[in-house]
Write a protein that holds these residues in place. Structure first.
Motif, mmCIF file in Angstrom:
data_model
loop_
_atom_site.group_PDB
_atom_site.id
_atom_site.type_symbol
_atom_site.label_atom_id
_atom_site.label_comp_id
_atom_site.label_asym_id
_atom_site.label_seq_id
_atom_site.Cartn_x
_atom_site.Cartn_y
_atom_site.Cartn_z
ATOM 1 N N TYR A 76 51.689 18.369 49.785
ATOM 2 C CA TYR A 76 50.496 19.273 48.833
ATOM 3 C C TYR A 76 51.062 20.383 48.984
ATOM 4 C CZ TYR A 76 45.977 21.009 48.783
ATOM 5 O OH TYR A 76 44.936 21.990 48.380
ATOM 6 N N LEU A 77 51.731 20.891 50.453
ATOM 7 C CA LEU A 77 51.269 22.897 50.869
ATOM 8 C C LEU A 77 52.455 23.216 49.771
ATOM 9 C CD1 LEU A 77 50.899 22.717 55.028
ATOM 10 C CD2 LEU A 77 49.335 23.496 52.558
ATOM 11 N N LYS A 78 53.902 22.543 49.692
ATOM 12 C CA LYS A 78 54.819 22.828 48.977
ATOM 13 C C LYS A 78 54.348 23.119 47.149
ATOM 14 C CE LYS A 78 58.555 21.166 51.249
ATOM 15 N NZ LYS A 78 59.115 20.853 51.256
ATOM 16 N N ARG A 79 53.960 22.279 46.562
ATOM 17 C CA ARG A 79 52.936 22.292 45.724
ATOM 18 C C ARG A 79 52.287 23.574 45.063
ATOM 19 N NH1 ARG A 79 52.750 16.761 46.341
ATOM 20 N NH2 ARG A 79 50.337 16.502 47.135
ATOM 21 N N ARG A 80 51.482 23.629 46.373
ATOM 22 C CA ARG A 80 50.263 23.939 46.305
ATOM 23 C C ARG A 80 51.296 25.760 46.106
ATOM 24 N NH1 ARG A 80 46.553 26.769 44.031
ATOM 25 N NH2 ARG A 80 44.564 26.976 44.712
ATOM 26 N N LEU A 81 52.018 26.103 47.117
ATOM 27 C CA LEU A 81 52.360 27.417 47.080
ATOM 28 C C LEU A 81 53.430 27.608 45.779
ATOM 29 C CD1 LEU A 81 53.794 29.811 48.954
ATOM 30 C CD2 LEU A 81 55.333 28.207 49.418
ATOM 31 N N SER A 82 54.043 26.769 45.717
ATOM 32 C CA SER A 82 54.439 26.711 44.019
ATOM 33 C C SER A 82 53.337 27.298 42.442
ATOM 34 C CB SER A 82 55.217 25.289 43.446
ATOM 35 O OG SER A 82 56.028 25.882 42.903
ATOM 36 N N ASP A 83 52.375 26.714 42.741
ATOM 37 C CA ASP A 83 51.116 26.995 41.665
ATOM 38 C C ASP A 83 50.771 28.547 41.798
ATOM 39 O OD1 ASP A 83 51.511 24.504 41.016
ATOM 40 O OD2 ASP A 83 49.807 23.751 42.011
ATOM 41 N N LEU A 84 50.388 28.692 43.201
ATOM 42 C CA LEU A 84 50.781 29.821 43.992
ATOM 43 C C LEU A 84 51.035 30.960 43.254
ATOM 44 C CD1 LEU A 84 48.290 29.479 47.476
ATOM 45 C CD2 LEU A 84 47.461 29.939 44.948
ATOM 46 N N SER A 85 52.038 31.083 43.477
ATOM 47 C CA SER A 85 53.726 31.782 43.214
ATOM 48 C C SER A 85 53.265 31.811 41.781
ATOM 49 C CB SER A 85 55.355 30.874 43.347
ATOM 50 O OG SER A 85 54.933 30.824 44.891
ATOM 51 N N GLU A 86 53.564 30.583 40.781
ATOM 52 C CA GLU A 86 53.220 30.998 39.180
ATOM 53 C C GLU A 86 52.074 31.728 39.233
ATOM 54 O OE1 GLU A 86 53.299 27.163 36.845
ATOM 55 O OE2 GLU A 86 54.813 26.251 38.906
ATOM 56 N N ASP A 87 50.864 31.574 39.551
ATOM 57 C CA ASP A 87 49.433 32.477 39.154
ATOM 58 C C ASP A 87 49.840 33.677 39.764
ATOM 59 O OD1 ASP A 87 48.635 30.338 38.721
ATOM 60 O OD2 ASP A 87 46.851 29.768 40.541
ATOM 61 N N THR A 88 50.876 34.404 40.726
ATOM 62 C CA THR A 88 50.803 35.484 41.289
ATOM 63 C C THR A 88 51.989 35.948 40.261
ATOM 64 O OG1 THR A 88 50.782 34.792 43.473
ATOM 65 C CG2 THR A 88 51.847 36.945 43.093
ATOM 66 N N SER A 89 52.616 35.453 39.969
ATOM 67 C CA SER A 89 54.148 36.191 38.476
ATOM 68 C C SER A 89 53.196 36.201 37.254
ATOM 69 C CB SER A 89 54.588 34.448 38.543
ATOM 70 O OG SER A 89 55.897 35.069 36.873
ATOM 71 N N HIS A 90 51.462 34.839 37.034
ATOM 72 C CA HIS A 90 51.252 35.378 35.943
ATOM 73 C C HIS A 90 49.770 36.622 36.590
ATOM 74 C CE1 HIS A 90 52.281 31.900 34.033
ATOM 75 N NE2 HIS A 90 51.402 30.958 34.854
ATOM 76 N N ARG A 95 48.755 42.000 34.903
ATOM 77 C CA ARG A 95 48.535 43.914 35.370
ATOM 78 C C ARG A 95 49.287 45.078 34.353
ATOM 79 N NH1 ARG A 95 51.019 47.216 38.822
ATOM 80 N NH2 ARG A 95 52.865 45.742 38.455
ATOM 81 N N VAL A 96 50.106 44.185 34.498
ATOM 82 C CA VAL A 96 51.951 44.954 34.243
ATOM 83 C C VAL A 96 50.745 45.066 32.391
ATOM 84 C CG1 VAL A 96 53.686 44.891 32.442
ATOM 85 C CG2 VAL A 96 53.683 44.338 35.458
ATOM 86 N N LEU A 97 50.604 43.922 31.197
ATOM 87 C CA LEU A 97 50.215 43.789 30.115
ATOM 88 C C LEU A 97 48.619 44.983 30.533
ATOM 89 C CD1 LEU A 97 50.088 40.608 29.083
ATOM 90 C CD2 LEU A 97 51.201 42.327 27.972
ATOM 91 N N ARG A 98 48.012 45.068 31.077
ATOM 92 C CA ARG A 98 46.023 45.936 31.186
ATOM 93 C C ARG A 98 47.228 47.205 31.376
ATOM 94 N NH1 ARG A 98 45.114 43.950 35.239
ATOM 95 N NH2 ARG A 98 43.944 43.403 36.363
ATOM 96 N N GLU A 99 47.972 47.258 32.644
ATOM 97 C CA GLU A 99 48.890 48.829 32.796
ATOM 98 C C GLU A 99 48.925 49.687 31.186
ATOM 99 O OE1 GLU A 99 51.126 48.799 36.065
ATOM 100 O OE2 GLU A 99 49.305 48.801 37.742
ATOM 101 N N GLY A 100 49.598 48.406 30.420
ATOM 102 C CA GLY A 100 50.381 49.479 29.016
ATOM 103 C C GLY A 100 49.216 48.874 28.827
ATOM 104 N N THR A 101 48.560 48.312 28.384
ATOM 105 C CA THR A 101 46.900 48.579 27.058
ATOM 106 C C THR A 101 46.215 49.225 27.550
ATOM 107 O OG1 THR A 101 47.142 46.143 27.105
ATOM 108 C CG2 THR A 101 45.174 47.453 26.423
#
Length: 126
Positions: A76-90, A95-101
Motif C-alpha cells: 500500500y505504501l509503495k502504491r501511495r508513494l507512486s501516486d504521490l510521485s505522480e502528484d508531485t510531478s503534476h 508550477r512551471v505552467l503558472r510561472e510561464g503564464t
C-alpha cells in the motif's frame, strides 16, 4: 538317616537364598517404583513440551499474520508513494505552467504599457 549338620547347612543355605530373593524383590520393587517415578516425570515433561509446542505454533501463526499485514502495508505504501510521485510531478508541471503564464501576463502588461505610451506619443505628435 540324614545328618543334622547337613540339614542345618541346607536350612542356612535356604535362608540365605530366601534372603537374597527378598533383597532382589526389594531392589526390583524400588527400581520399579523409581521407574514409575521416572515415567511420571517423563509424562509431565512430554505434556509440558506439547504445551510449549502449541505456544510456539500459535506464535508462529501470529508472526505469519503480522508478516502478511506488513507486506500488505508495504505494498500500500509503495502504491501511495507512486501516486504521490505522480502528484508531485503534476504539481511541478503546474508550477512551471503558472510561472510561464505569469511571465506571459507580465510581458503582456509591459507591452500594453508600451503600447499605451506609444499611442500617447502619437496623439501628442498629431
Amino acid at each position: 538317616s540324614v545328618d543334622n549338620s547337613v540339614v542345618e547347612e541346607y536350612k542356612r543355605s535356604l535362608a540365605l537364598k530366601e534372603s537374597e530373593i527378598e533383597s532382589l524383590r526389594s531392589t526390583r520393587a524400588h527400581e520399579s517404583g523409581s521407574s514409575m517415578h521416572e515415567m511420571e516425570l517423563l509424562r509431565v515433561r512430554m505434556v509440558s513440551l506439547a504445551e510449549e509446542k502449541t505456544a510456539v505454533d500459535q506464535r508462529a501463526g501470529s508472526l505469519d499474520s503480522e508478516l502478511t499485514l506488513s507486506r500488505e502495508e508495504n505494498d500500500y505504501l509503495k502504491r501511495r508513494l507512486s501516486d504521490l510521485s505522480e502528484d508531485t510531478s503534476h504539481a511541478e508541471e503546474m508550477r512551471v505552467l503558472r510561472e510561464g503564464t505569469e511571465a506571459v501576463q507580465r510581458d503582456l502588461e509591459l507591452q500594453s504599457t508600451r503600447s499605451a505610451a506609444t499611442n500617447d506619443e502619437l496623439r501628442q505628435t498629431r
